[in-house]
Design an enzyme around this catalytic site. Sequence first.
Site, PDB file in Angstrom:
ATOM      1  N   GLY A 155      61.498   9.637  78.377  1.00 18.67           N
ATOM      2  CA  GLY A 155      62.740  10.379  78.603  1.00 18.67           C
ATOM      3  C   GLY A 155      62.632  11.220  79.867  1.00 18.67           C
TER       4      GLY A 155
ATOM      5  N   GLY B  62      64.902  13.303  81.107  1.00 16.05           N
ATOM      6  CA  GLY B  62      65.928  14.350  81.123  1.00 16.05           C
ATOM      7  C   GLY B  62      65.262  15.691  81.410  1.00 16.05           C
ATOM      8  CG  PHE B  63      67.612  19.352  81.475  1.00 13.24           C
ATOM      9  CD1 PHE B  63      67.637  20.025  82.682  1.00 13.24           C
ATOM     10  CD2 PHE B  63      68.799  18.840  80.987  1.00 13.24           C
ATOM     11  CE1 PHE B  63      68.823  20.199  83.386  1.00 13.24           C
ATOM     12  CE2 PHE B  63      69.991  19.007  81.675  1.00 13.24           C
ATOM     13  CZ  PHE B  63      70.001  19.690  82.877  1.00 13.24           C
TER      14      PHE B  63
ATOM     15  CD  GLU C 256      81.214  23.497  80.530  1.00 10.29           C
ATOM     16  OE1 GLU C 256      80.658  24.573  80.731  1.00 10.29           O
ATOM     17  OE2 GLU C 256      80.628  22.409  80.651  1.00 10.29           O
TER      18      GLU C 256
ATOM     19  CG  ASP D  69      69.552  17.895  73.523  1.00 11.26           C
ATOM     20  OD1 ASP D  69      69.278  19.102  73.687  1.00 11.26           O
ATOM     21  OD2 ASP D  69      70.561  17.347  74.023  1.00 11.26           O
TER      22      ASP D  69
ATOM     23  CB  ALA E 258      69.910  22.623  80.336  1.00  7.43           C
TER      24      ALA E 258
HETATM   25  C1  LIG Z   1      78.801  16.553  78.565  1.00 10.22           C
HETATM   26  C2  LIG Z   1      77.655  17.516  78.354  1.00 10.22           C
HETATM   27  C3  LIG Z   1      77.717  18.787  78.914  1.00 10.22           C
HETATM   28  C4  LIG Z   1      76.670  19.676  78.725  1.00 10.22           C
HETATM   29  N1  LIG Z   1      76.750  20.921  79.296  1.00 10.22           N
HETATM   30  C5  LIG Z   1      75.712  21.763  79.197  1.00 10.22           C
HETATM   31  C6  LIG Z   1      75.730  23.018  79.844  1.00 10.22           C
HETATM   32  O1  LIG Z   1      76.701  23.381  80.515  1.00 10.22           O
HETATM   33  N2  LIG Z   1      74.640  23.828  79.722  1.00 10.22           N
HETATM   34  C7  LIG Z   1      73.540  23.441  78.989  1.00 10.22           C
HETATM   35  O2  LIG Z   1      72.577  24.200  78.923  1.00 10.22           O
HETATM   36  N3  LIG Z   1      73.501  22.257  78.362  1.00 10.22           N
HETATM   37  C8  LIG Z   1      74.549  21.408  78.442  1.00 10.22           C
HETATM   38  N4  LIG Z   1      74.506  20.200  77.813  1.00 10.22           N
HETATM   39  C9  LIG Z   1      73.331  19.875  76.995  1.00 10.22           C
HETATM   40  C10 LIG Z   1      72.148  19.456  77.862  1.00 10.22           C
HETATM   41  O3  LIG Z   1      72.570  18.529  78.830  1.00 10.22           O
HETATM   42  C11 LIG Z   1      71.094  18.842  76.936  1.00 10.22           C
HETATM   43  O4  LIG Z   1      70.713  19.834  76.029  1.00 10.22           O
HETATM   44  C12 LIG Z   1      69.901  18.369  77.737  1.00 10.22           C
HETATM   45  O5  LIG Z   1      70.274  17.316  78.586  1.00 10.22           O
HETATM   46  C13 LIG Z   1      68.787  17.902  76.796  1.00 10.22           C
HETATM   47  O6  LIG Z   1      67.713  17.481  77.575  1.00 10.22           O
HETATM   48  P1  LIG Z   1      66.729  16.383  76.991  1.00 10.22           P
HETATM   49  O7  LIG Z   1      65.665  16.204  78.030  1.00 10.22           O
HETATM   50  O8  LIG Z   1      66.313  16.709  75.620  1.00 10.22           O
HETATM   51  O9  LIG Z   1      67.578  15.060  76.854  1.00 10.22           O
HETATM   52  P2  LIG Z   1      68.468  14.223  77.976  1.00 10.22           P
HETATM   53  O10 LIG Z   1      68.766  15.112  79.097  1.00 10.22           O
HETATM   54  O11 LIG Z   1      69.519  13.630  77.173  1.00 10.22           O
HETATM   55  O12 LIG Z   1      67.397  13.151  78.450  1.00 10.22           O
HETATM   56  C14 LIG Z   1      66.967  12.106  77.613  1.00 10.22           C
HETATM   57  C15 LIG Z   1      66.467  10.964  78.472  1.00 10.22           C
HETATM   58  O13 LIG Z   1      65.843  10.008  77.616  1.00 10.22           O
HETATM   59  C16 LIG Z   1      66.219   8.695  77.991  1.00 10.22           C
HETATM   60  N5  LIG Z   1      66.083   7.877  76.797  1.00 10.22           N
HETATM   61  C17 LIG Z   1      66.770   7.986  75.642  1.00 10.22           C
HETATM   62  N6  LIG Z   1      66.316   7.108  74.730  1.00 10.22           N
HETATM   63  C18 LIG Z   1      65.313   6.419  75.335  1.00 10.22           C
HETATM   64  C19 LIG Z   1      64.446   5.388  74.911  1.00 10.22           C
HETATM   65  N7  LIG Z   1      64.498   4.889  73.671  1.00 10.22           N
HETATM   66  N8  LIG Z   1      63.548   4.911  75.788  1.00 10.22           N
HETATM   67  C20 LIG Z   1      63.465   5.425  77.051  1.00 10.22           C
HETATM   68  N9  LIG Z   1      64.255   6.412  77.495  1.00 10.22           N
HETATM   69  C21 LIG Z   1      65.163   6.909  76.656  1.00 10.22           C
HETATM   70  C22 LIG Z   1      67.644   8.853  78.497  1.00 10.22           C
HETATM   71  O14 LIG Z   1      67.993   7.805  79.373  1.00 10.22           O
HETATM   72  C23 LIG Z   1      67.583  10.220  79.191  1.00 10.22           C
HETATM   73  O15 LIG Z   1      67.244  10.092  80.546  1.00 10.22           O
HETATM   74  C24 LIG Z   1      75.544  19.297  77.975  1.00 10.22           C
HETATM   75  C25 LIG Z   1      75.483  18.016  77.411  1.00 10.22           C
HETATM   76  C26 LIG Z   1      76.524  17.129  77.600  1.00 10.22           C
HETATM   77  C27 LIG Z   1      76.443  15.756  76.994  1.00 10.22           C
END
Ligand SMILES: Cc1cc2nc3c(=O)[nH]c(=O)nc-3n(C[C@H](O)[C@H](O)[C@H](O)COP(=O)(O)OP(=O)(O)OC[C@H]3O[C@@H](n4cnc5c(N)ncnc54)[C@H](O)[C@@H]3O)c2cc1C
Length: 437
Positions: A20, A22-23, A175, A304, A317
């Site tokens: 993953g 992401g953040f 938003e 998340d 985030a």
């Molecule tokens: C529309 C929207 C607006 C938002 N606005 C805000 C905001 O204003 N402020 C804030 O703080 N938060 C906001 N959030 C929430 C924030 O974006 C998330 O909390 C944050 O992105 C979580 O980070 P993460 O690294 O856990 O997951 P993600 O950022 O979702 O990253 C997960 C990664 O894992 C990859 N992945 C998933 N499954 C697999 C798999 N099986 N194999 C390989 N790769 C995989 C995906 O491609 C992705 O790149 C928002 C979310 C959304 C959807």
Amino acid sequence: MRARRRRRPAEDAPSVIVVGAGFAGLAAVRALDRVGAKVTLIDKNVYSTFQPLLYQVATGGLNPGDVAYPVRAFTSKRATRFRLGELAGIEAESQKITLTDGTVLSYDYLVLATGVSAAYYGITGAAEHILGLYTRRDAIALRDHIMARLERLDVAGPGHSLNITVAGGGATGVEVAGALAELRTALATAFPEVSEADVHIRLIEMAPVLLAPFHPSLQSYAYRQLGRRGVEVLLNTKIREVTENRVLLESGQNMPSDVTVWAAGVTAPGAVAGWGLPQGHGGRLLVGPGLRVKGQDRIFAAGDVALSEDQPLAQLAQPAIQMGRHAGKEIARAIAGRPAEAFRYHDKGIMATIGRRSAVVQLAHGPRFRGTIAWLAWLALHLVTLLGGRNRLSALLNLSYRYLMWGHAGGVIVGDDPPAAALAAPLLQQPGSPGAA
Ligand SMILES: Cc1cc2nc3c(=O)[nH]c(=O)nc-3n(C[C@H](O)[C@H](O)[C@H](O)COP(=O)(O)OP(=O)(O)OC[C@H]3O[C@@H](n4cnc5c(N)ncnc54)[C@H](O)[C@@H]3O)c2cc1C
């Protein structure tokens, strides 16, 4: 100028797989920079998505590339290998993962940071008719869908209307609804034949307030601001069913909805259940105090997808970044033979934007702002946290254009050809208009 690359780790260095980008995943990789481990970052996309600005893409304010940062541009600056792939299974005992293409990879430590997807809570027709906003593809699909419906309205002419429903009155829903209201103000140049009055935007929230985690004064500010921008807000309202062009409520009432956008809840994707790890509320992976998945010594979860029952955190985030960083540091400690440490979240506050010069900011220990100051803080923070100088510049340019020029100079970012089905779908004829039943 060539980017400086860190020294390659030794052949027998421990191997860490982070799934993953992401953040949380990127923060874990950063924390592992100087550890000397062989780090592999895996993602099913070649880019990292900045989800907080996806709604800007969906409403034609940003280009999809503005919110997507190439993962290899991140890994090439460090001794980390990027592997495009999707995690399919985990064999914890033999310390192996399998990707959907059949590749098997071994790890000494594994970080799961795969995020979440939409949870429709059993609403009939949701999976078929609701548009989500969790990936860059979702944002593009939603933008093209909205644009197709506006094209349809342009062709159908006066007497027809376009109804857009946003489900969920949390930060994302507010938003999205605010940005749709702004898109409507750009119609005079983007769709000169379409009247603003024919585009209805409705926000449905089942709780009695918008922005539940915020102070009541900020909640009512957001409510008033949306109202002022022509968004109809329905509180204490639960959706039971969604069809192609209607939303049916628990109360039995039903209302037209040509585009229904989901911002009402998330869950761990179904695939997580196949990993054989303990799951808690919303399918999230249960973690202990140091973010190790319960019952596992070498598997961590962050962001998340992770849930610490002792310290449940919002799926935002900042928690994702801090958890990812902690998981990386825990692995560094384990490799160095140092004792584990518990994760402690440092709350910095929360913010949400409603639209141009309108946002709410609530800092961790009390201070609250709203209006232009809060909006400027929101803008600055989002630009700073976007990955990549080029993305920041293009987002700054596009957002400046959106907020300063829309309404008199056009500039809504268009997509590809609209989906044929969306173009063909009939629009509601307003009562009293020629030809209306
Ligand atoms: C529309 C929207 C607006 C938002 N606005 C805000 C905001 O204003 N402020 C804030 O703080 N938060 C906001 N959030 C929430 C924030 O974006 C998330 O909390 C944050 O992105 C979580 O980070 P993460 O690294 O856990 O997951 P993600 O950022 O979702 O990253 C997960 C990664 O894992 C990859 N992945 C998933 N499954 C697999 C798999 N099986 N194999 C390989 N790769 C995989 C995906 O491609 C992705 O790149 C928002 C979310 C959304 C959807």
